[in-house]
Design a protein around this motif. Structure first.
Motif, PDB file in Angstrom:
ATOM      1  N   SER A  11       0.852  -1.188   0.000  1.00  0.00           N
ATOM      2  CA  SER A  11       0.000   0.000   0.000  1.00  0.00           C
ATOM      3  C   SER A  11       0.893   1.244   0.000  1.00  0.00           C
ATOM      4  CB  SER A  11      -0.912   0.004   1.228  1.00  0.00           C
ATOM      5  OG  SER A  11      -0.146   0.142   2.396  1.00  0.00           O
ATOM      6  N   PRO A  12       0.346   2.385  -0.396  1.00  0.00           N
ATOM      7  CA  PRO A  12       1.146   3.611  -0.444  1.00  0.00           C
ATOM      8  C   PRO A  12       1.698   4.039   0.908  1.00  0.00           C
ATOM      9  CG  PRO A  12      -1.001   3.952  -1.473  1.00  0.00           C
ATOM     10  CD  PRO A  12      -1.006   2.585  -0.886  1.00  0.00           C
ATOM     11  N   ASP A  13       1.048   3.632   1.989  1.00  0.00           N
ATOM     12  CA  ASP A  13       1.513   4.029   3.314  1.00  0.00           C
ATOM     13  C   ASP A  13       2.356   2.959   4.014  1.00  0.00           C
ATOM     14  OD1 ASP A  13      -0.593   2.293   3.691  1.00  0.00           O
ATOM     15  OD2 ASP A  13      -1.551   3.465   5.275  1.00  0.00           O
ATOM     16  N   ALA A  14       2.761   1.930   3.268  1.00  0.00           N
ATOM     17  CA  ALA A  14       3.589   0.871   3.847  1.00  0.00           C
ATOM     18  C   ALA A  14       4.933   1.440   4.321  1.00  0.00           C
ATOM     19  CB  ALA A  14       3.834  -0.224   2.822  1.00  0.00           C
ATOM     20  N   THR A  15       5.411   0.913   5.419  1.00  0.00           N
ATOM     21  CA  THR A  15       6.702   1.354   5.940  1.00  0.00           C
ATOM     22  C   THR A  15       7.833   0.632   5.231  1.00  0.00           C
ATOM     23  OG1 THR A  15       6.820  -0.351   7.641  1.00  0.00           O
ATOM     24  CG2 THR A  15       5.676   1.715   8.227  1.00  0.00           C
ATOM     25  N   LEU A  16       9.018   1.163   5.387  1.00  0.00           N
ATOM     26  CA  LEU A  16      10.204   0.537   4.817  1.00  0.00           C
ATOM     27  C   LEU A  16      10.322  -0.893   5.335  1.00  0.00           C
ATOM     28  CD1 LEU A  16      13.391   2.466   4.155  1.00  0.00           C
ATOM     29  CD2 LEU A  16      13.600   0.198   5.058  1.00  0.00           C
ATOM     30  N   GLU A  17      10.068  -1.116   6.596  1.00  0.00           N
ATOM     31  CA  GLU A  17      10.171  -2.449   7.181  1.00  0.00           C
ATOM     32  C   GLU A  17       9.117  -3.395   6.615  1.00  0.00           C
ATOM     33  OE1 GLU A  17      10.108   0.415   9.046  1.00  0.00           O
ATOM     34  OE2 GLU A  17      12.273   0.440   9.373  1.00  0.00           O
ATOM     35  N   GLU A  18       7.902  -2.909   6.407  1.00  0.00           N
ATOM     36  CA  GLU A  18       6.841  -3.747   5.837  1.00  0.00           C
ATOM     37  C   GLU A  18       7.183  -4.158   4.411  1.00  0.00           C
ATOM     38  OE1 GLU A  18       2.954  -2.051   8.237  1.00  0.00           O
ATOM     39  OE2 GLU A  18       3.635  -0.987   6.438  1.00  0.00           O
ATOM     40  N   VAL A  19       7.715  -3.231   3.639  1.00  0.00           N
ATOM     41  CA  VAL A  19       8.087  -3.547   2.261  1.00  0.00           C
ATOM     42  C   VAL A  19       9.274  -4.503   2.250  1.00  0.00           C
ATOM     43  CG1 VAL A  19       8.908  -2.596   0.068  1.00  0.00           C
ATOM     44  CG2 VAL A  19       7.129  -1.404   1.362  1.00  0.00           C
ATOM     45  N   ARG A  20      10.214  -4.298   3.134  1.00  0.00           N
ATOM     46  CA  ARG A  20      11.367  -5.195   3.213  1.00  0.00           C
ATOM     47  C   ARG A  20      10.907  -6.640   3.446  1.00  0.00           C
ATOM     48  NH1 ARG A  20      15.046  -2.469   6.572  1.00  0.00           N
ATOM     49  NH2 ARG A  20      15.984  -1.636   4.709  1.00  0.00           N
ATOM     50  N   ALA A  21       9.887  -6.834   4.252  1.00  0.00           N
ATOM     51  CA  ALA A  21       9.362  -8.171   4.535  1.00  0.00           C
ATOM     52  C   ALA A  21       8.699  -8.799   3.306  1.00  0.00           C
ATOM     53  CB  ALA A  21       8.368  -8.108   5.693  1.00  0.00           C
ATOM     54  N   MET A  22       8.254  -7.981   2.345  1.00  0.00           N
ATOM     55  CA  MET A  22       7.598  -8.481   1.136  1.00  0.00           C
ATOM     56  C   MET A  22       8.589  -8.826   0.028  1.00  0.00           C
ATOM     57  SD  MET A  22       4.430  -5.802   0.750  1.00  0.00           S
ATOM     58  CE  MET A  22       3.769  -6.650  -0.693  1.00  0.00           C
ATOM     59  N   LEU A  23       9.833  -8.396   0.168  1.00  0.00           N
ATOM     60  CA  LEU A  23      10.795  -8.509  -0.920  1.00  0.00           C
ATOM     61  C   LEU A  23      11.263  -9.934  -1.156  1.00  0.00           C
ATOM     62  CD1 LEU A  23      13.118  -5.463  -0.246  1.00  0.00           C
ATOM     63  CD2 LEU A  23      11.401  -5.683  -2.028  1.00  0.00           C
ATOM     64  N   SER A  24      11.502 -10.216  -2.425  1.00  0.00           N
ATOM     65  CA  SER A  24      12.220 -11.423  -2.812  1.00  0.00           C
ATOM     66  C   SER A  24      13.627 -10.978  -3.205  1.00  0.00           C
ATOM     67  CB  SER A  24      11.527 -12.102  -3.997  1.00  0.00           C
ATOM     68  OG  SER A  24      11.687 -11.316  -5.166  1.00  0.00           O
ATOM     69  N   ASP A  25      14.438 -11.889  -3.692  1.00  0.00           N
ATOM     70  CA  ASP A  25      15.783 -11.531  -4.127  1.00  0.00           C
ATOM     71  C   ASP A  25      15.761 -10.532  -5.286  1.00  0.00           C
ATOM     72  OD1 ASP A  25      16.904 -13.166  -2.229  1.00  0.00           O
ATOM     73  OD2 ASP A  25      17.193 -14.845  -3.601  1.00  0.00           O
ATOM     74  N   ASP A  26      14.676 -10.543  -6.056  1.00  0.00           N
ATOM     75  CA  ASP A  26      14.544  -9.647  -7.205  1.00  0.00           C
ATOM     76  C   ASP A  26      13.842  -8.340  -6.866  1.00  0.00           C
ATOM     77  OD1 ASP A  26      15.714 -11.400  -9.013  1.00  0.00           O
ATOM     78  OD2 ASP A  26      13.814 -12.364  -9.511  1.00  0.00           O
ATOM     79  N   GLY A  27      13.462  -8.142  -5.623  1.00  0.00           N
ATOM     80  CA  GLY A  27      12.691  -6.964  -5.257  1.00  0.00           C
ATOM     81  C   GLY A  27      11.215  -7.294  -5.269  1.00  0.00           C
ATOM     82  N   LEU A  28      10.377  -6.314  -5.472  1.00  0.00           N
ATOM     83  CA  LEU A  28       8.932  -6.528  -5.511  1.00  0.00           C
ATOM     84  C   LEU A  28       8.486  -7.102  -6.844  1.00  0.00           C
ATOM     85  CD1 LEU A  28       7.754  -3.196  -3.842  1.00  0.00           C
ATOM     86  CD2 LEU A  28       7.623  -5.489  -2.843  1.00  0.00           C
ATOM     87  N   ILE A  29       9.211  -6.731  -7.912  1.00  0.00           N
ATOM     88  CA  ILE A  29       8.858  -7.128  -9.261  1.00  0.00           C
ATOM     89  C   ILE A  29       9.915  -8.075  -9.789  1.00  0.00           C
ATOM     90  CG2 ILE A  29       8.428  -6.303 -11.617  1.00  0.00           C
ATOM     91  CD1 ILE A  29       7.491  -3.662 -10.271  1.00  0.00           C
ATOM     92  N   PRO A  30       9.539  -9.310 -10.110  1.00  0.00           N
ATOM     93  CA  PRO A  30      10.527 -10.261 -10.618  1.00  0.00           C
ATOM     94  C   PRO A  30      11.094  -9.824 -11.959  1.00  0.00           C
ATOM     95  CG  PRO A  30       8.315 -11.244 -10.567  1.00  0.00           C
ATOM     96  CD  PRO A  30       8.205  -9.855 -10.041  1.00  0.00           C
ATOM     97  N   GLY A  31      12.360 -10.080 -12.141  1.00  0.00           N
ATOM     98  CA  GLY A  31      12.954  -9.790 -13.451  1.00  0.00           C
ATOM     99  C   GLY A  31      14.194  -8.988 -13.384  1.00  0.00           C
TER     100      GLY A  31
END
Length: 92
Positions: free
Chosen positions: A72-92
């Protein structure tokens, strides 16, 4: 491809847009690694704005499996970090 922005809904996005979104994702990942909170926030909002601009929203009463889930637009840096894969949020 069906993309979900958490808290907002889903949109259909052409695969041809993934390269552009991946560039923003790379910048977001770099800002997170540096701990650049303001840069992270700006880039996250830019990434979500491009998905909104390029995608075609699905009706609210439609629920399809999402191939890509973005914070979501109000997600924290820590929340986004928990969602990341090795490729980031978007594979490729």
């Amino acid at each position: 491809m069906i993309v979900r922005i958490m808290g907002e809904g889903q949109a259909v996005l052409a695969d041809s847009h993934l390269a552009e979104l991946d560039e923003l994702d790379d910048a977001l990942l770099a800002e997170m690694e540096r701990g650049d909170g303001p840069g992270f926030r700006t880039t996250l909002h830019a990434l979500l704005a491009r998905v909104r601009e390029l995608g075609t929203p699905l009706p609210d009463d439609t629920l399809e499996p999402s191939e890509l889930i973005l914070p979501s637009p109000d997600a924290t840096l820590e929340e986004v970090r928990a969602m990341l894969s090795d490729d980031g949020l978007i594979p490729g």
